[in-house]
Design a protein around this motif. Structure first.
Motif, short mmCIF file in Angstrom:
data_model
loop_
_atom_site.label_atom_id
_atom_site.label_comp_id
_atom_site.label_asym_id
_atom_site.label_seq_id
_atom_site.Cartn_x
_atom_site.Cartn_y
_atom_site.Cartn_z
N SER A 221 -50.72 -26.02 34.53
CA SER A 221 -51.45 -25.62 33.32
C SER A 221 -51.55 -26.76 32.31
N PHE A 222 -50.78 -27.84 32.52
CA PHE A 222 -50.83 -29.01 31.63
C PHE A 222 -51.91 -30.01 32.06
N ALA B 71 -44.50 -41.31 31.66
CA ALA B 71 -43.80 -40.21 30.99
C ALA B 71 -43.17 -40.73 29.71
N ILE C 175 -44.96 -31.85 36.78
CA ILE C 175 -46.08 -31.57 35.87
C ILE C 175 -46.57 -30.16 36.12
N LYS C 176 -46.52 -29.30 35.12
CA LYS C 176 -47.03 -27.95 35.27
C LYS C 176 -48.54 -28.00 35.47
N THR D 42 -42.43 -25.52 39.06
CA THR D 42 -43.52 -26.43 38.72
C THR D 42 -44.32 -26.78 39.97
N SER E 106 -46.22 -36.88 27.43
CA SER E 106 -45.14 -36.00 26.99
C SER E 106 -45.02 -34.74 27.84
N HIS E 107 -46.02 -34.50 28.69
CA HIS E 107 -46.00 -33.33 29.58
C HIS E 107 -45.43 -33.64 30.95
N VAL F 138 -53.35 -36.02 32.02
CA VAL F 138 -52.04 -35.45 31.72
C VAL F 138 -51.39 -36.26 30.60
N LYS F 139 -51.00 -35.58 29.53
CA LYS F 139 -50.30 -36.27 28.44
C LYS F 139 -48.94 -36.75 28.94
N ILE G 14 -42.24 -34.35 33.10
CA ILE G 14 -40.79 -34.17 33.08
C ILE G 14 -40.18 -34.98 34.22
#
Length: 265
Positions: A186-187, A161, A183-184, A129, A258-259, A255-256, A261
Motif C-alpha cells: 500500500s506504500f 531507506a 515495503i508494504k 509485508t 521513510s517507507h 516508494v518514499k 523498513i
C-alpha cells in the motif's frame, strides 16, 4: 552453540487438536521429577490451571494418556508419567537431536554460518509485508538524527531507506552488509512509463507489469523489476483504470525512503 546459531523447533499436532512442542515436553519432564502437576507448574513457571490444561491437551493428542493424575487442588494430587509419556519424551529428544543435525547440514549447504545473512533464515522468515527483498548495503550516510542507507536491489536498481541513526547503529549497517528490506504494497505509488516527472520520492524502480488483479475497491499490480525481483502495489480501482496498466506495459514504482523498513536476523 551461540545465540547467533540457527536452531530448529519441533512441533507435533494431530488433526485439529492443540500443538505440542518443547514447552510441553519440559512440563512432562517436570511432572516426572516433581510427582505432581502443581509442583511441575511451579518448576516451569506456569499457573496451575495452565499446567492442567496442557496435560489435558497432551492426553487428547495421543492414543493413550501421557500423564495419570488425581486432581487435588493447588496443594495436592499426585501425577505420574505413563510409559507412553516416557516414550514421547525420549522420542521427542531424539527427533530434536536429528532436527538439529539436519538444520546444521542445511546451513552448511546453503552458505554456512560465515555468511553475513544466513540463507536459511530467508526460508523461514514470515512477515505480513508483501514486498520483502534481500539486499546488499552499498552506502550509509550518517546524519545527526537519521541515516540514509543505499542498497543494491537487482539489475543495477538501488533502494534507499531512511532510518534513525540509533537503528543504523543497532543493526551494524555498513557497505557489504546484507539486510532484508520490507515495503508494504500500500506504500507503493505507480506511474506509467519509465520516466515520471519531477517529484520528491527517492526510490524509483522501473519494470514491466507482470500481472494485474482488480477487486471491488482496489487493484493489485505486480511489476517485474528484473533479476527475478517483483514489486506488488495496491492502488485504488479508479487509479488502476486511469493508468490503464496492462501486462507488458512499462511502469515505475515510487516508494518514499521513510517507507522502507530494514530487518536482520
Amino acid at each position: 552453540m551461540t545465540d547467533e546459531d540457527l536452531r530448529g523447533a519441533l512441533i507435533l499436532q494431530r488433526g485439529g487438536l492443540p500443538r505440542m512442542g518443547g514447552e510441553r515436553i519440559r512440563l512432562l519432564r517436570a511432572i516426572g521429577d516433581q510427582g505432581s502437576i502443581s509442583g511441575a507448574a511451579r518448576a516451569v513457571g506456569l499457573s496451575y490451571k495452565a499446567a492442567w490444561d496442557a496435560v489435558a491437551a497432551m492426553n487428547n493428542l495421543f492414543a493413550t494418556p501421557l500423564v495419570r493424575a488425581a486432581p487435588g487442588g493447588r496443594a495436592g494430587g499426585g501425577a505420574t508419567i505413563t510409559p507412553a509419556g516416557e516414550r514421547v519424551i525420549a522420542t521427542f529428544a531424539a527427533v530434536e537431536d536429528g532436527l538439529a543435525r539436519v538444520v546444521n547440514a542445511l546451513e552448511a549447504g546453503l552458505g554456512g554460518p560465515d555468511t553475513s545473512l544466513n540463507p536459511l533464515w530467508s526460508l523461514f522468515m514470515k512477515t505480513s509485508t508483501r514486498n520483502v527483498y534481500r539486499c546488499t548495503v552499498t552506502k550509509v550516510t550518517e546524519g545527526a538524527v537519521s541515516a540514509e542507507v543505499t542498497m543494491d536491489l537487482a539489475d543495477g536498481q538501488t533502494l534507499t531507506a531512511t532510518i534513525t541513526e540509533r537503528s543504523a547503529e543497532d543493526l551494524g549497517l555498513a557497505p557489504g552488509t546484507e539486510v532484508f528490506a520490507l515495503i508494504k504494497s500500500s506504500f507503493v505509488i505507480l506511474a506509467a512509463g519509465d520516466a515520471p516527472g519531477r517529484m520528491s520520492v527517492r526510490n524509483r524502480l522501473t519494470g514491466s507489469v507482470a500481472s494485474r488483479q482488480d477487486g471491488a475497491v482496489n487493484s493489485e499490480i505486480v511489476l517485474d523489476l528484473g533479476g527475478g525481483k517483483t514489486m506488488a502495489a495496491i492502488i485504488t480501482l479508479e487509479s488502476a483504470r486511469e493508468l490503464n496498466l496492462q501486462p507488458g506495459d512499462r511502469a515505475t514504482a515510487l516508494v518514499k525512503a521513510s517507507h522502507v523498513i530494514l530487518a536482520m536476523p
